[in-house]
Scaffold this motif. Sequence first.
Motif, PDB file in Angstrom:
ATOM      1  N   LEU A 115       7.629  10.785  -8.625  1.00 57.62           N
ATOM      2  CA  LEU A 115       6.405   9.925  -8.797  1.00 57.62           C
ATOM      3  C   LEU A 115       5.130  10.449  -8.707  1.00 57.62           C
ATOM      4  N   ARG A 116       4.945  11.584  -7.872  1.00 51.64           N
ATOM      5  CA  ARG A 116       3.454  12.291  -7.506  1.00 51.64           C
ATOM      6  C   ARG A 116       3.333  12.882  -8.849  1.00 51.64           C
ATOM      7  N   ALA A 117       2.037  12.647  -9.139  1.00 48.21           N
ATOM      8  CA  ALA A 117       1.496  13.366 -10.310  1.00 48.21           C
ATOM      9  C   ALA A 117       1.152  14.894  -9.973  1.00 48.21           C
ATOM     10  N   GLU A 118       1.243  15.592 -11.121  1.00 50.03           N
ATOM     11  CA  GLU A 118       1.091  17.175 -10.867  1.00 50.03           C
ATOM     12  C   GLU A 118      -0.144  17.381 -10.173  1.00 50.03           C
ATOM     13  N   ASP A 119      -1.262  16.989 -10.636  1.00 54.53           N
ATOM     14  CA  ASP A 119      -2.696  17.038  -9.925  1.00 54.53           C
ATOM     15  C   ASP A 119      -2.877  16.306  -8.863  1.00 54.53           C
ATOM     16  N   GLU A 120      -1.912  15.777  -8.296  1.00 53.28           N
ATOM     17  CA  GLU A 120      -2.314  14.754  -6.983  1.00 53.28           C
ATOM     18  C   GLU A 120      -1.815  15.318  -5.891  1.00 53.28           C
ATOM     19  N   SER A 121      -2.576  15.433  -4.777  1.00 52.36           N
ATOM     20  CA  SER A 121      -2.158  15.619  -3.573  1.00 52.36           C
ATOM     21  C   SER A 121      -1.023  14.858  -2.942  1.00 52.36           C
ATOM     22  N   ALA A 122      -0.369  15.380  -1.997  1.00 51.95           N
ATOM     23  CA  ALA A 122       0.796  14.634  -1.486  1.00 51.95           C
ATOM     24  C   ALA A 122      -0.110  13.396  -0.733  1.00 51.95           C
ATOM     25  N   GLU A 123      -1.266  13.616   0.002  1.00 50.23           N
ATOM     26  CA  GLU A 123      -1.764  12.672   0.631  1.00 50.23           C
ATOM     27  C   GLU A 123      -2.443  11.396  -0.346  1.00 50.23           C
ATOM     28  N   ALA A 124      -2.938  11.952  -1.285  1.00 51.97           N
ATOM     29  CA  ALA A 124      -3.596  10.912  -2.471  1.00 51.97           C
ATOM     30  C   ALA A 124      -2.274   9.927  -2.902  1.00 51.97           C
ATOM     31  N   TYR A 125      -1.249  10.885  -3.371  1.00 50.95           N
ATOM     32  CA  TYR A 125      -0.179  10.193  -3.697  1.00 50.95           C
ATOM     33  C   TYR A 125       0.284   9.187  -2.678  1.00 50.95           C
ATOM     34  N   GLY A 126       0.417   9.440  -1.457  1.00 47.61           N
ATOM     35  CA  GLY A 126       1.036   8.408  -0.322  1.00 47.61           C
ATOM     36  C   GLY A 126       0.146   7.313  -0.431  1.00 47.61           C
ATOM     37  N   LEU A 127      -1.302   7.447  -0.401  1.00 50.76           N
ATOM     38  CA  LEU A 127      -2.145   6.449  -0.387  1.00 50.76           C
ATOM     39  C   LEU A 127      -2.031   5.456  -1.836  1.00 50.76           C
ATOM     40  N   ARG A 128      -1.885   6.169  -2.995  1.00 50.34           N
ATOM     41  CA  ARG A 128      -1.418   5.434  -4.256  1.00 50.34           C
ATOM     42  C   ARG A 128      -0.268   4.568  -3.910  1.00 50.34           C
ATOM     43  N   ALA A 129       1.003   5.285  -3.427  1.00 46.48           N
ATOM     44  CA  ALA A 129       2.034   4.178  -3.568  1.00 46.48           C
ATOM     45  C   ALA A 129       1.916   3.074  -2.400  1.00 46.48           C
ATOM     46  N   ALA A 130       1.121   3.450  -1.445  1.00 47.49           N
ATOM     47  CA  ALA A 130       1.074   2.237  -0.430  1.00 47.49           C
ATOM     48  C   ALA A 130       0.077   1.397  -0.937  1.00 47.49           C
ATOM     49  N   GLN A 131      -0.765   1.676  -1.854  1.00 43.53           N
ATOM     50  CA  GLN A 131      -2.024   0.698  -2.334  1.00 43.53           C
ATOM     51  C   GLN A 131      -1.167  -0.260  -3.139  1.00 43.53           C
ATOM     52  N   GLU A 132       0.054  -0.003  -3.722  1.00 42.49           N
ATOM     53  CA  GLU A 132       0.890  -1.090  -4.530  1.00 42.49           C
ATOM     54  C   GLU A 132       1.155  -2.252  -3.332  1.00 42.49           C
ATOM     55  N   LEU A 133       1.350  -2.007  -2.341  1.00 40.06           N
ATOM     56  CA  LEU A 133       1.751  -3.080  -1.465  1.00 40.06           C
ATOM     57  C   LEU A 133       0.572  -3.940  -1.223  1.00 40.06           C
ATOM     58  N   GLU A 134      -0.690  -3.514  -1.290  1.00 42.67           N
ATOM     59  CA  GLU A 134      -1.987  -4.179  -0.843  1.00 42.67           C
ATOM     60  C   GLU A 134      -2.118  -5.028  -2.161  1.00 42.67           C
ATOM     61  N   ASP A 135      -1.897  -4.255  -3.375  1.00 44.37           N
ATOM     62  CA  ASP A 135      -2.173  -5.166  -4.527  1.00 44.37           C
ATOM     63  C   ASP A 135      -1.120  -6.251  -4.636  1.00 44.37           C
ATOM     64  N   THR A 136      -0.006  -6.044  -4.318  1.00 48.19           N
ATOM     65  CA  THR A 136       1.088  -6.976  -4.389  1.00 48.19           C
ATOM     66  C   THR A 136       0.780  -8.281  -3.270  1.00 48.19           C
ATOM     67  N   ILE A 137       0.361  -7.892  -2.214  1.00 51.71           N
ATOM     68  CA  ILE A 137       0.108  -8.902  -1.167  1.00 51.71           C
ATOM     69  C   ILE A 137      -1.265  -9.728  -1.838  1.00 51.71           C
ATOM     70  N   LEU A 138      -2.334  -9.090  -2.433  1.00 50.93           N
ATOM     71  CA  LEU A 138      -3.300  -9.774  -2.878  1.00 50.93           C
ATOM     72  C   LEU A 138      -2.786 -10.783  -4.216  1.00 50.93           C
ATOM     73  N   ARG A 139      -1.935 -10.399  -4.955  1.00 44.16           N
ATOM     74  CA  ARG A 139      -1.574 -11.000  -6.012  1.00 44.16           C
ATOM     75  C   ARG A 139      -0.775 -12.206  -5.729  1.00 44.16           C
ATOM     76  N   LEU A 140      -0.018 -12.071  -4.507  1.00 44.91           N
ATOM     77  CA  LEU A 140       0.733 -13.213  -4.306  1.00 44.91           C
ATOM     78  C   LEU A 140       0.056 -14.167  -3.508  1.00 44.91           C
ATOM     79  N   GLY A 141      -1.130 -13.496  -2.769  1.00 46.45           N
ATOM     80  CA  GLY A 141      -1.885 -14.686  -1.821  1.00 46.45           C
ATOM     81  C   GLY A 141      -1.432 -14.237  -0.575  1.00 46.45           C
TER      82      GLY A 141
END
Length: 444
Positions: free
Chosen positions: A170-196
């Motif tokens: 799931l990490r994009a080729e031009d993405e650093s591991a760190e940036a990928y980790g933050l992107r993956a974690a961001q899904e949690l925040e997005d989902t929390i915000l979506r659910l309330g």
Amino acid sequence: MSHVFPRHTHKPPPTAVRGAGCYLYDADGKAYLDGSGGAAVSCLGHGDAEIIAAVQEQTAQLAFAHTGFFTSDPAEELADLLAEHAPGDLNRVYFVSGGSEATEAALKLARQYFVETGQPQRRHVIARQQSYHGNTLGALAAGGNAWRRAQFAPLLMDVHHIAPCYEYMLRAEDESAEAYGLRAAQELEDTILRLGPDSVMAFMAEPVVGATLGAVPAVDGYFKRIREICDTYGVLLILDEVMCGMGRTGHLFACEADGVTPDILCIAKGLGAGYQPIGAMLCTGAIYDAIKDGSGFFQHGHTYLGHPVATAAGRAVVRKLLRDDLVARAAWQGDRLSAALTERLGQHPHVGDLRGRGMFQGIELVQDREIKQPFAPEHGLAGKVKAAAFEAGLICYPMSGTRDGKNGDHVLLAPPFIISDAEIDELVDKLSGAIDHAIGSAAG
Ligand code: PMP
């Protein structure tokens, strides 16, 4: 005719009659090297005289006393040991009989905590795709394995699944591991915000994904960000270390490597090392105090909670892990296993990825390495690897991915921590032979 209801009704298994060290023996005397500790259970190997003696002594002394009436010395002492060595303030231990009971209890504790602290509107659980948290209905609902869930879906509670942190696919080729980790974690925040934010009670994840992805750790920084997001929105973090805990990854608790402490931690498998069925849920003092100062009663329980013989086995296992420095051994023998796998399979045209920590290693098989294309599900490649390895006298744990999120076939290795150098060589030899055999027959 056997009256046992086996897991696979069309192919009854051979009868296991004896275990010694890293080997199991069937009724015909055939030896099997236990390259996966069953399913990441047998961390001390088979026939450990010390653990057997502990079980025998406790059975003779006190086999059972119901926790509705009593506590017992082994339960108290095992809880002390776990609390002393667990990270942060995970200092209350609730004993159960296995992994599913631990994750199920964790979900119920999270819910009761919010009910008792005046936030009954918090009811949503967020977990990850391609995860496994157990087979009882709550645990199965939390898990994100489409194949295991499919026929039970109408009975399962609603859990929201985000993508796992799965760098290889799931990490994009031009993405650093760190940036990928933050992107993956961001899904949690997005989902929390979506659910309330006020409606979410818990996020559940395996620090190193076991059965469903094959020993996949998160990239550095992912779980730290997950912890921050949970703290920001008051969501409880439940880590499921049923498979990866108890020293398997080279840390007593896998989350130590990620530098995070959850609010609730689930362990099982290696805790009893196969000598007794036992699991546990550890929670923070804050959660415990909320129940203590509220109703004073965790509305949950099973007959065999804190079973004296099971906790005596767990106590003996943890004492041995600590006294003999076996967690450090899991780390360095794990490095040796990883190096042997890299040497033998690193350039294999159908091995896409080798990953893992300590005595928890995964091999991802792909049809095309360049484009990370899995084998078509019809090949049933994982099943073929399992059969070929078993025939050759090796127990390993291959799984076919469900192809959701692209994952294909992988093999999980979780040998006993006591495995010798020669046994590692035998494991890698037999495994690579089985992979070649299975791929040959899948292609043919
Ligand atoms: N969680 C994880 C991460 C697991 O790997 C498992 C079992 N493979 C479970 C929960 C369920 O444990 P059990 O089979 O002991 O109920």
